[in-house]
Design a protein around this motif. Structure first.
Motif, PDB file in Angstrom:
ATOM      1  N   MET A  66      -5.004  18.286  30.150  1.00  0.00           N
ATOM      2  CA  MET A  66      -5.025  16.819  30.250  1.00  0.00           C
ATOM      3  C   MET A  66      -6.402  16.233  30.548  1.00  0.00           C
ATOM      4  O   MET A  66      -6.507  15.104  31.005  1.00  0.00           O
ATOM      5  CB  MET A  66      -3.975  16.305  31.249  1.00  0.00           C
ATOM      6  CG  MET A  66      -2.564  16.502  30.735  1.00  0.00           C
ATOM      7  SD  MET A  66      -1.264  15.983  31.884  1.00  0.00           S
ATOM      8  CE  MET A  66      -1.422  14.216  31.898  1.00  0.00           C
ATOM      9  N   ARG A 105       0.441  20.404  23.547  1.00  0.00           N
ATOM     10  CA  ARG A 105       1.426  19.648  24.349  1.00  0.00           C
ATOM     11  C   ARG A 105       2.626  19.368  23.445  1.00  0.00           C
ATOM     12  O   ARG A 105       2.446  19.000  22.285  1.00  0.00           O
ATOM     13  CB  ARG A 105       0.830  18.345  24.892  1.00  0.00           C
ATOM     14  CG  ARG A 105      -0.218  18.594  25.982  1.00  0.00           C
ATOM     15  CD  ARG A 105      -0.617  17.323  26.686  1.00  0.00           C
ATOM     16  NE  ARG A 105       0.405  16.855  27.621  1.00  0.00           N
ATOM     17  CZ  ARG A 105       0.346  15.672  28.234  1.00  0.00           C
ATOM     18  NH1 ARG A 105      -0.658  14.854  27.996  1.00  0.00           N
ATOM     19  NH2 ARG A 105       1.293  15.312  29.079  1.00  0.00           N
ATOM     20  N   LYS A 158       6.024   8.264  29.589  1.00  0.00           N
ATOM     21  CA  LYS A 158       5.739   8.854  30.902  1.00  0.00           C
ATOM     22  C   LYS A 158       6.939   8.783  31.847  1.00  0.00           C
ATOM     23  O   LYS A 158       7.616   7.763  31.919  1.00  0.00           O
ATOM     24  CB  LYS A 158       4.527   8.121  31.506  1.00  0.00           C
ATOM     25  CG  LYS A 158       4.035   8.642  32.834  1.00  0.00           C
ATOM     26  CD  LYS A 158       3.729  10.120  32.818  1.00  0.00           C
ATOM     27  CE  LYS A 158       2.716  10.505  31.758  1.00  0.00           C
ATOM     28  NZ  LYS A 158       2.616  11.978  31.574  1.00  0.00           N
ATOM     29  N   ASP A 218       4.950   7.839  23.846  1.00  0.00           N
ATOM     30  CA  ASP A 218       4.556   9.169  23.370  1.00  0.00           C
ATOM     31  C   ASP A 218       5.324   9.524  22.113  1.00  0.00           C
ATOM     32  O   ASP A 218       4.843  10.288  21.291  1.00  0.00           O
ATOM     33  CB  ASP A 218       4.778  10.202  24.474  1.00  0.00           C
ATOM     34  CG  ASP A 218       3.742  10.040  25.574  1.00  0.00           C
ATOM     35  OD1 ASP A 218       2.674  10.644  25.464  1.00  0.00           O
ATOM     36  OD2 ASP A 218       3.974   9.241  26.496  1.00  0.00           O
ATOM     37  N   CYS A 266       1.788   3.967  33.818  1.00  0.00           N
ATOM     38  CA  CYS A 266       0.886   5.008  33.318  1.00  0.00           C
ATOM     39  C   CYS A 266      -0.395   4.395  32.739  1.00  0.00           C
ATOM     40  O   CYS A 266      -0.845   3.326  33.191  1.00  0.00           O
ATOM     41  CB  CYS A 266       1.593   5.913  32.310  1.00  0.00           C
ATOM     42  SG  CYS A 266       0.717   7.467  32.037  1.00  0.00           S
ATOM     43  N   ASN A 267      -0.963   5.061  31.753  1.00  0.00           N
ATOM     44  CA  ASN A 267      -2.231   4.614  31.180  1.00  0.00           C
ATOM     45  C   ASN A 267      -2.112   4.713  29.673  1.00  0.00           C
ATOM     46  O   ASN A 267      -2.230   5.782  29.102  1.00  0.00           O
ATOM     47  CB  ASN A 267      -3.376   5.500  31.710  1.00  0.00           C
ATOM     48  CG  ASN A 267      -4.712   5.126  31.108  1.00  0.00           C
ATOM     49  OD1 ASN A 267      -5.278   5.871  30.312  1.00  0.00           O
ATOM     50  ND2 ASN A 267      -5.222   3.981  31.466  1.00  0.00           N
ATOM     51  N   GLY A 286      -2.492   8.596  21.882  1.00  0.00           N
ATOM     52  CA  GLY A 286      -3.449   8.254  20.817  1.00  0.00           C
ATOM     53  C   GLY A 286      -4.705   9.113  20.906  1.00  0.00           C
ATOM     54  O   GLY A 286      -5.195   9.635  19.893  1.00  0.00           O
ATOM     55  N   GLN A 340      -2.167   8.313  36.649  1.00  0.00           N
ATOM     56  CA  GLN A 340      -2.897   7.668  35.548  1.00  0.00           C
ATOM     57  C   GLN A 340      -2.956   6.148  35.713  1.00  0.00           C
ATOM     58  O   GLN A 340      -3.771   5.486  35.070  1.00  0.00           O
ATOM     59  CB  GLN A 340      -2.241   7.982  34.199  1.00  0.00           C
ATOM     60  CG  GLN A 340      -2.343   9.417  33.766  1.00  0.00           C
ATOM     61  CD  GLN A 340      -1.053  10.161  34.039  1.00  0.00           C
ATOM     62  OE1 GLN A 340      -0.452   9.990  35.094  1.00  0.00           O
ATOM     63  NE2 GLN A 340      -0.622  10.979  33.122  1.00  0.00           N
ATOM     64  N   GLU A 384      -3.485   3.169  26.093  1.00  0.00           N
ATOM     65  CA  GLU A 384      -4.498   2.378  25.368  1.00  0.00           C
ATOM     66  C   GLU A 384      -3.851   1.192  24.680  1.00  0.00           C
ATOM     67  O   GLU A 384      -4.412   0.097  24.657  1.00  0.00           O
ATOM     68  CB  GLU A 384      -5.088   3.239  24.238  1.00  0.00           C
ATOM     69  CG  GLU A 384      -6.183   4.161  24.606  1.00  0.00           C
ATOM     70  CD  GLU A 384      -6.742   4.815  23.340  1.00  0.00           C
ATOM     71  OE1 GLU A 384      -7.963   4.881  23.246  1.00  0.00           O
ATOM     72  OE2 GLU A 384      -5.962   5.250  22.457  1.00  0.00           O
TER      73      GLU A 384
HETATM   74  O1  LIG Z   1      -1.531   6.413  23.109  1.00  0.00           O
HETATM   75  P1  LIG Z   1      -1.573   5.652  24.392  1.00  0.00           P
HETATM   76  O2  LIG Z   1      -0.998   4.259  24.244  1.00  0.00           O
HETATM   77  O3  LIG Z   1      -2.947   5.653  25.012  1.00  0.00           O
HETATM   78  O4  LIG Z   1      -0.696   6.443  25.474  1.00  0.00           O
HETATM   79  C1  LIG Z   1       0.664   6.644  25.332  1.00  0.00           C
HETATM   80  C2  LIG Z   1       1.230   7.475  26.447  1.00  0.00           C
HETATM   81  O5  LIG Z   1       0.503   8.690  26.625  1.00  0.00           O
HETATM   82  C3  LIG Z   1       0.525   9.018  28.023  1.00  0.00           C
HETATM   83  O6  LIG Z   1       0.891  10.342  28.256  1.00  0.00           O
HETATM   84  P2  LIG Z   1      -0.061  11.420  29.048  1.00  0.00           P
HETATM   85  O7  LIG Z   1      -0.789  10.736  30.162  1.00  0.00           O
HETATM   86  O8  LIG Z   1      -0.961  12.033  28.012  1.00  0.00           O
HETATM   87  O9  LIG Z   1       0.918  12.458  29.572  1.00  0.00           O
HETATM   88  C4  LIG Z   1       1.485   8.034  28.678  1.00  0.00           C
HETATM   89  O10 LIG Z   1       2.823   8.469  28.677  1.00  0.00           O
HETATM   90  C5  LIG Z   1       1.257   6.833  27.817  1.00  0.00           C
HETATM   91  O11 LIG Z   1       2.277   5.856  27.954  1.00  0.00           O
END
Ligand SMILES: O=P(O)(O)OC[C@H]1O[C@H](OP(=O)(O)O)[C@H](O)[C@@H]1O
Length: 303
Positions: A14, A60, A202, A191, A122-123, A20, A153, A125
């Motif tokens: 991670m 993943r 998340k 996701d 969460c985080n 994305g 996050q 984009e």
């Molecule tokens: O593509 P964007 O919108 O940035 O993120 C989408 C999702 O990816 C993240 O997963 P992780 O932190 O990699 O487990 C979160 O679950 C977040 O909502």
């Protein structure tokens, strides 16, 4: 193969995260790797790049953006000039992914009214782009960010929004129901989206959706079309990643026998989702099937 192994490790641990970002990192690794093996004949090139794709997609298991990106790039192998085409497709994917996020921002921002308080988890984009766009359109907004245990996050989201000048409040995950009466809309990332309009995101997202539903507050997810899972159309289930328990807590001595579970994602049923913000428009969750058929028909039909 160094770039592939390095990217695989970064996605797995991670260091590179977010659905994305991992998709673009995989596409970029395939491009860089392809450039180093251009001297091989087509057959040998194909074998090596397919192996690389296999490794990357195993990093993943849940975010479908990763296999979708790999498939998009490797589809170049079917073209007349497979080596050049793989590189071109990787570049195309990266550009279109970034454009998709921008469009999601514009489309999603239409749902944010002046004076709104938004809750995000969460985080993401894509979700951040919606919030930032609304703010830069001149809307007076406030944001609640959840901490998002165990990896926190939410801190990244809070900092990113604060850097933009947005009024942001960080809350612990368990405080969502306490604060929901101050919230006008929930916007989260994705996701994966299934053919029947469910959201895989998340861990904790489904609780937030339930709370929003109870409080009659709109719940939106921001998802590029490459977050839609093609194989769910034929009933395939999405694997939920369970990560290392040490991410949650590390007990010592006799307490080591306490079991700890650490699922990274959960599933929000479609009835709790008001709309999915994609780069081609806002769709109801029931429209997921259409997106998969339109954009991923080529994946299913090749198998
Ligand atoms: O593509 P964007 O919108 O940035 O993120 C989408 C999702 O990816 C993240 O997963 P992780 O932190 O990699 O487990 C979160 O679950 C977040 O909502």
């Amino acid at each position: 193969m160094d770039i592939i192994k390095e990217t695989y490790e970064k996605i797995k641990n991670m260091e590179v995260r977010g659905a994305g970002r991992i998709a673009r990192a995989a596409a970029n690794a395939l491009k860089e790797y392809a450039e180093t093996i251009m001297h091989l004949d087509d057959e040998e090139f194909k074998k090596k790049i397919l192996e690389a794709g296999e490794l990357l997609r195993s990093a993943r298991p849940t975010a479908v953006s990763l296999p979708n990106a790999v498939k998009y790039v490797l589809n170049g192998l079917k073209d007349e000039n497979p080596k050049e085409s793989v590189i071109k497709k990787a570049e195309e994917f990266i550009i279109s992914s970034k454009n998709a996020t921008k469009n999601i921002g514009k489309i999603g921002a239409k749902r944010i009214r002046d004076g709104y308080t938004i809750l995000t988890h969460c985080n993401s984009e894509a979700a951040i782009e919606v919030i930032k766009t609304a703010y830069h359109e001149g809307k007076d907004i406030k944001v609640f960010c959840t901490e998002t245990r165990p990896r926190n996050q939410g801190y990244l989201t809070a900092k990113a929004l604060c850097d933009e000048g947005i009024d942001v409040t960080l809350i612990v995950d368990s405080a969502v129901r306490y604060f929901i009466k101050e919230v006008d809309i929930v916007v989260v990332g994705a996701d994966a989206i299934t053919a029947n309009g469910c959201l895989v995101n998340k861990i904790g997202t489904s609780q937030i959706a339930l709370i929003a539903h109870e409080a009659r507050i709109p719940f939106l997810t921001a998802a590029e079309t490459y977050k839609f899972h093609p194989k769910t159309i034929v009933g395939e289930l999405i694997e939920i990643e369970e990560r290392n328990p040490e991410e949650v807590v590390e007990f010592e001595g006799k307490y080591k026998k306490i079991k700890i579970r650490n699922p990274a994602f959960d599933v929000t049923p479609s009835q709790y989702i008001d709309a999915i913000i994609t780069e081609i428009g806002l769709i109801p969750p029931q429209g997921a099937w259409y997106i998969i058929e339109k954009y991923f028909g080529w994946i299913e039909h090749e198998q």
